[in-house]
Design an enzyme around this catalytic site. Structure first.
Site, PDB file in Angstrom:
ATOM      1  N   TYR A 166       4.228  -1.827  10.105  1.00  0.00           N
ATOM      2  CA  TYR A 166       4.704  -1.467   8.764  1.00  0.00           C
ATOM      3  C   TYR A 166       5.874  -2.383   8.349  1.00  0.00           C
ATOM      4  O   TYR A 166       5.906  -2.903   7.227  1.00  0.00           O
ATOM      5  CB  TYR A 166       5.143  -0.004   8.822  1.00  0.00           C
ATOM      6  N   LYS A 170       5.934  -4.957   5.234  1.00  0.00           N
ATOM      7  CA  LYS A 170       6.911  -4.731   4.162  1.00  0.00           C
ATOM      8  C   LYS A 170       7.825  -5.939   3.971  1.00  0.00           C
ATOM      9  O   LYS A 170       8.253  -6.233   2.849  1.00  0.00           O
ATOM     10  CB  LYS A 170       7.742  -3.479   4.467  1.00  0.00           C
TER      11      LYS A 170
HETATM   12  P1  NAI Z   1       2.004   8.823  -0.199  1.00  0.00           P
HETATM   13  O1  NAI Z   1       1.292   8.892   1.103  1.00  0.00           O
HETATM   14  O2  NAI Z   1       2.482  10.077  -0.823  1.00  0.00           O
HETATM   15  O3  NAI Z   1       1.102   8.053  -1.277  1.00  0.00           O
HETATM   16  C1  NAI Z   1       0.456   6.865  -0.967  1.00  0.00           C
HETATM   17  C2  NAI Z   1      -0.860   6.829  -1.721  1.00  0.00           C
HETATM   18  O4  NAI Z   1      -1.494   5.561  -1.442  1.00  0.00           O
HETATM   19  C3  NAI Z   1      -1.849   7.914  -1.298  1.00  0.00           C
HETATM   20  O5  NAI Z   1      -2.245   8.675  -2.424  1.00  0.00           O
HETATM   21  C4  NAI Z   1      -3.015   7.141  -0.686  1.00  0.00           C
HETATM   22  O6  NAI Z   1      -4.286   7.756  -0.920  1.00  0.00           O
HETATM   23  C5  NAI Z   1      -2.894   5.789  -1.364  1.00  0.00           C
HETATM   24  N1  NAI Z   1      -3.537   4.723  -0.609  1.00  0.00           N
HETATM   25  C6  NAI Z   1      -3.489   4.507   0.724  1.00  0.00           C
HETATM   26  N2  NAI Z   1      -4.218   3.440   1.057  1.00  0.00           N
HETATM   27  C7  NAI Z   1      -4.732   2.948  -0.085  1.00  0.00           C
HETATM   28  C8  NAI Z   1      -5.555   1.830  -0.385  1.00  0.00           C
HETATM   29  N3  NAI Z   1      -6.010   1.011   0.582  1.00  0.00           N
HETATM   30  N4  NAI Z   1      -5.899   1.594  -1.676  1.00  0.00           N
HETATM   31  C9  NAI Z   1      -5.474   2.432  -2.661  1.00  0.00           C
HETATM   32  N5  NAI Z   1      -4.695   3.527  -2.420  1.00  0.00           N
HETATM   33  C10 NAI Z   1      -4.330   3.765  -1.150  1.00  0.00           C
HETATM   34  O7  NAI Z   1       3.221   7.800   0.046  1.00  0.00           O
HETATM   35  P2  NAI Z   1       4.627   7.589  -0.698  1.00  0.00           P
HETATM   36  O8  NAI Z   1       5.684   8.112   0.172  1.00  0.00           O
HETATM   37  O9  NAI Z   1       4.542   8.008  -2.100  1.00  0.00           O
HETATM   38  O10 NAI Z   1       4.739   6.003  -0.583  1.00  0.00           O
HETATM   39  C11 NAI Z   1       4.508   5.118  -1.657  1.00  0.00           C
HETATM   40  C12 NAI Z   1       4.923   3.733  -1.206  1.00  0.00           C
HETATM   41  O11 NAI Z   1       6.319   3.717  -0.902  1.00  0.00           O
HETATM   42  C13 NAI Z   1       4.216   3.244   0.050  1.00  0.00           C
HETATM   43  O12 NAI Z   1       3.954   1.867  -0.065  1.00  0.00           O
HETATM   44  C14 NAI Z   1       5.235   3.487   1.138  1.00  0.00           C
HETATM   45  O13 NAI Z   1       5.045   2.648   2.239  1.00  0.00           O
HETATM   46  C15 NAI Z   1       6.511   3.185   0.390  1.00  0.00           C
HETATM   47  N6  NAI Z   1       7.700   3.758   0.982  1.00  0.00           N
HETATM   48  C16 NAI Z   1       7.828   5.118   1.044  1.00  0.00           C
HETATM   49  C17 NAI Z   1       8.984   5.650   1.571  1.00  0.00           C
HETATM   50  C18 NAI Z   1       9.250   7.118   1.522  1.00  0.00           C
HETATM   51  O14 NAI Z   1      10.392   7.507   1.861  1.00  0.00           O
HETATM   52  N7  NAI Z   1       8.321   7.945   1.119  1.00  0.00           N
HETATM   53  C19 NAI Z   1      10.024   4.798   2.191  1.00  0.00           C
HETATM   54  C20 NAI Z   1       9.802   3.394   2.016  1.00  0.00           C
HETATM   55  C21 NAI Z   1       8.663   2.908   1.448  1.00  0.00           C
END
Ligand code: NAI
Length: 304
Positions: A166, A170
């Protein structure tokens, strides 16, 4: 709503069926943008798919009087990237904004990490950001307008146990941004990167409830809305944001020391003797490109 508006603008948000992506989509739609809700509908580890993830957010937006369409492609293939852009063009005729947000996690310490865990995480985050951005750029170049956002993480910028795949993906986005900001700025395209934290399913086991309550995704969304708006003219920057804290992270180069004259040998012992000067974090400076780093050997170049 007055203030920052997106009337006539078309925004693609990947992974918008849940978490932060959903939150970005609802806010951009409320401010007048037409939205492509891309979501594969996968589990946190990338397995499975369900159209209901994207569909439910489209329903929310349309139910509130906004405009949105769903796309169910994975971001991590060139065909997926192309089809996501095509969905926007077919439905709304342009692409002004791309928020690369889709993500998965498959954590393991490096000694236990499998090739599959490495590949799948790099595929979604880094290759996915590349595939969608690459497909959007010709449209944005034609329009002479674009706002692109990469969703990175403090895990890549600063490190975290058990997330080598990851973190690498990133941080790879930062390299991608550093190049694209130079290649695309003449087309009025701005690309920035955020490193957020928010209470979503991705972090549901990480934070105690009292901390999770502070990490509202809406705090991240406000920065995203500003960065993808016409009001933002900054390009190639990295921002931290969570719990109402907003700041910038900058890669800095220290003054260091210029040894030798470009002709004589420099021994490992000379490096050792100068170690304090090499590692001193004095006169730190951001560099706009690799070409700028050659300024540090300017005295040699003058005599070359
Ligand atoms: P989440 O798990 O709630 O939402 C991620 C969404 O991406 C899901 O709905 C999933 O179905 C979709 N997804 C996964 N693989 C996919 C693909 N190949 N094509 C299309 N859609 C796909 O995650 P969250 O927490 O909202 O994260 C959003 C972004 O922020 C991610 O990139 C995550 O790595 C990043 N992030 C999140 C943090 C946090 O504290 N939640 C911290 C740092 C970064």
């Amino acid at each position: 709503m007055s203030g920052i508006r997106f009337d006539g603008r078309v925004a693609i948000i990947t992974g918008a069926g849940a978490g932060m992506g959903r939150c970005h989509a609802l806010e951009l739609a409320a401010r007048g943008a037409m939205i492509v809700i891309n979501d594969l509908g996968s589990a946190l580890d990338g397995s499975g798919n369900a159209k209901s993830a994207a569909d439910s957010v489209v329903e929310e937006i349309v139910g509130a009087g906004g405009k949105a369409v769903a796309n169910y492609d994975s971001v991590s293939t060139p065909e997926g990237g192309e089809n996501i852009i095509k969905t926007a063009l077919d439905a709304f005729g342009r692409v002004d904004i791309v928020v690369n947000n889709a993500g998965i996690v498959r954590d393991h310490s490096i000694l236990k990490m499998t090739e599959g865990e490495w590949d799948s995480v790099v595929d979604v985050h880094l290759k996915g950001t590349y595939c969608v951005t690459k497909a959007a750029l010709p449209v944005m170049r034609e329009q002479n307008y674009g706002r692109i956002l990469f969703t990175s993480s403090g895990v890549g910028l600063y490190g975290n146990f058990g997330q080598a795949n990851y973190a690498s993906a990133k941080m790879g986005m930062v390299g991608l941004m550093n190049v694209l900001k130079q290649e695309t700025s003449k087309f009025n395209i701005k690309i920035n990167t955020i490193a957020p934290n928010a209470a979503t399913r991705m972090t549901s086991n990480l934070f105690p409830q009292e901390v999770a309550d502070l990490l509202r995704p809406e705090y991240v969304t406000s920065l995203v809305v500003f960065l993808v708006s016409e009001n933002n003219n900054d390009n190639g920057m990295i921002f931290n944001c969570f719990g109402g804290w907003y700041s910038r992270t900058v890669v800095l180069c220290s003054q260091g020391v210029l040894l030798g004259d470009g002709k004589r040998d420099i021994s490992a012992e000379e490096i050792s003797d100068n170690w304090n000067k090499i590692t001193a974090t004095e006169n730190l400076r951001p560099l706009g490109s690799i070409a700028e780093s050659f300024g540090y050997i300017a005295p040699l170049l003058k005599n070359a």
